[in-house]
Design a protein around this motif. Structure first.
Motif, mmCIF file in Angstrom:
data_model
loop_
_atom_site.group_PDB
_atom_site.id
_atom_site.type_symbol
_atom_site.label_atom_id
_atom_site.label_comp_id
_atom_site.label_asym_id
_atom_site.label_seq_id
_atom_site.Cartn_x
_atom_site.Cartn_y
_atom_site.Cartn_z
ATOM 1 N N GLY A 170 0.797 -1.228 0.000
ATOM 2 C CA GLY A 170 0.000 0.000 0.000
ATOM 3 C C GLY A 170 0.825 1.272 0.000
ATOM 4 N N ASP A 171 2.132 1.153 0.069
ATOM 5 C CA ASP A 171 3.026 2.309 0.053
ATOM 6 C C ASP A 171 3.419 2.589 -1.398
ATOM 7 O OD1 ASP A 171 4.701 4.360 0.838
ATOM 8 O OD2 ASP A 171 6.367 3.029 1.347
ATOM 9 N N ILE A 172 2.699 3.495 -2.037
ATOM 10 C CA ILE A 172 2.923 3.802 -3.444
ATOM 11 C C ILE A 172 4.018 4.868 -3.532
ATOM 12 C CG2 ILE A 172 1.855 4.490 -5.622
ATOM 13 C CD1 ILE A 172 0.642 1.944 -4.274
ATOM 14 N N PRO A 173 5.109 4.578 -4.240
ATOM 15 C CA PRO A 173 6.227 5.532 -4.288
ATOM 16 C C PRO A 173 5.896 6.790 -5.086
ATOM 17 C CG PRO A 173 6.625 3.692 -5.781
ATOM 18 C CD PRO A 173 5.369 3.374 -5.025
ATOM 19 N N ASP A 174 6.697 7.814 -4.876
ATOM 20 C CA ASP A 174 6.579 9.044 -5.661
ATOM 21 C C ASP A 174 7.185 8.857 -7.051
ATOM 22 O OD1 ASP A 174 5.469 10.531 -3.522
ATOM 23 O OD2 ASP A 174 7.472 10.847 -2.701
ATOM 24 N N VAL A 175 8.267 8.081 -7.097
ATOM 25 C CA VAL A 175 8.985 7.819 -8.343
ATOM 26 C C VAL A 175 9.129 6.310 -8.476
ATOM 27 C CG1 VAL A 175 11.156 8.129 -9.594
ATOM 28 C CG2 VAL A 175 10.274 9.991 -8.161
ATOM 29 N N LEU A 176 8.853 5.805 -9.667
ATOM 30 C CA LEU A 176 9.029 4.388 -9.951
ATOM 31 C C LEU A 176 9.949 4.280 -11.148
ATOM 32 C CD1 LEU A 176 8.166 1.525 -9.106
ATOM 33 C CD2 LEU A 176 6.305 1.705 -10.768
ATOM 34 N N ALA A 177 11.107 3.672 -10.927
ATOM 35 C CA ALA A 177 12.122 3.571 -11.980
ATOM 36 C C ALA A 177 12.347 2.114 -12.340
ATOM 37 C CB ALA A 177 13.423 4.214 -11.504
ATOM 38 N N PHE A 178 12.569 1.876 -13.620
ATOM 39 C CA PHE A 178 12.750 0.525 -14.145
ATOM 40 C C PHE A 178 14.050 0.437 -14.929
ATOM 41 C CE2 PHE A 178 8.189 1.342 -14.018
ATOM 42 C CZ PHE A 178 7.676 0.187 -13.445
ATOM 43 N N SER A 179 14.740 -0.678 -14.779
ATOM 44 C CA SER A 179 15.870 -1.016 -15.629
ATOM 45 C C SER A 179 15.324 -1.926 -16.722
ATOM 46 C CB SER A 179 16.954 -1.727 -14.820
ATOM 47 O OG SER A 179 18.041 -2.046 -15.652
ATOM 48 N N VAL A 180 15.217 -1.401 -17.918
ATOM 49 C CA VAL A 180 14.476 -2.061 -18.988
ATOM 50 C C VAL A 180 15.410 -2.841 -19.907
ATOM 51 C CG1 VAL A 180 12.897 -1.683 -20.921
ATOM 52 C CG2 VAL A 180 12.754 -0.221 -18.895
ATOM 53 N N LEU A 181 15.032 -4.083 -20.111
ATOM 54 C CA LEU A 181 15.692 -4.959 -21.078
ATOM 55 C C LEU A 181 14.623 -5.405 -22.074
ATOM 56 C CD1 LEU A 181 17.691 -7.047 -18.475
ATOM 57 C CD2 LEU A 181 18.566 -5.186 -19.892
ATOM 58 N N GLY A 182 15.022 -6.091 -23.110
ATOM 59 C CA GLY A 182 14.057 -6.517 -24.124
ATOM 60 C C GLY A 182 12.921 -7.350 -23.567
ATOM 61 N N TRP A 183 13.233 -8.268 -22.669
ATOM 62 C CA TRP A 183 12.212 -9.196 -22.166
ATOM 63 C C TRP A 183 11.190 -8.528 -21.255
ATOM 64 C CZ3 TRP A 183 11.332 -10.052 -17.018
ATOM 65 C CH2 TRP A 183 12.351 -9.685 -16.129
ATOM 66 N N ASN A 184 11.545 -7.411 -20.618
ATOM 67 C CA ASN A 184 10.618 -6.815 -19.647
ATOM 68 C C ASN A 184 10.002 -5.497 -20.112
ATOM 69 O OD1 ASN A 184 12.689 -4.902 -19.180
ATOM 70 N ND2 ASN A 184 13.392 -5.944 -17.340
ATOM 71 N N TYR A 185 10.298 -5.076 -21.311
ATOM 72 C CA TYR A 185 9.843 -3.778 -21.816
ATOM 73 C C TYR A 185 8.322 -3.630 -21.735
ATOM 74 C CZ TYR A 185 9.161 0.039 -25.207
ATOM 75 O OH TYR A 185 8.789 1.199 -25.838
ATOM 76 N N ARG A 186 7.585 -4.552 -22.318
ATOM 77 C CA ARG A 186 6.123 -4.439 -22.352
ATOM 78 C C ARG A 186 5.515 -4.588 -20.951
ATOM 79 N NH1 ARG A 186 5.386 -4.102 -27.614
ATOM 80 N NH2 ARG A 186 6.131 -5.577 -29.120
#
Length: 132
Positions: free
Chosen positions: A36-52
């Motif tokens: 339930g703790d929704i962050p202010d910033v959500l960052a992702f390290s994106v690779l081909g398999w996880n992009y979508r």
């Protein structure tokens, strides 16, 4: 990188989630948002398999926190801001190149003025209005 910075370490609370291939969107969402703790910033390290999948998580994040900021970085999206913003409208910022120092600078800019951050002085970023 943020924890090591004396000016940012005390101002931020960083949580790193290691999301594995083969996990469903629901499993990933529960891991990130389940407490339930929704962050202010959500960052992702994106690779081909996880992009979508990460694009869908960014969309879910925006539903939970419309004023939240989503950041994509990684070799699959670097220097492709225009393409990412077209395909993933829930993504606000793309980090180009080395992510750690750029994310530190981005965080400092966001903390300086959360309502209207000026990102034009932060190198290595693509964002709406300045996409590479």
């Amino acid at each position: 990188m943020l924890d090591a910075d004396p000016g940012l370490g005390l101002e931020t609370d960083v949580k790193i989630h290691h999301l594995r291939g083969g996990w469903s969107l629901t499993q990933m969402a529960r891991m990130i948002f389940g407490d339930g703790d929704i962050p202010d910033v959500l960052a992702f390290s994106v690779l081909g398999w996880n992009y979508r999948t990460f694009a869908r998580l960014a969309e879910l994040f925006k539903q939970l926190r419309p004023d939240g900021i989503t950041v994509f970085g990684g070799n699959h999206v670097g220097n492709q801001g225009r393409k990412v913003f077209r395909a993933c409208p829930s993504v606000d910022i793309v980090v180009n190149g080395e992510g750690e120092p750029t994310f530190r600078d981005l965080t400092a800019a966001l903390l300086t003025n959360r309502r209207e951050p000026d990102l034009t002085g932060t190198d290595g970023l693509s964002f709406h209005g300045r996409a590479k």
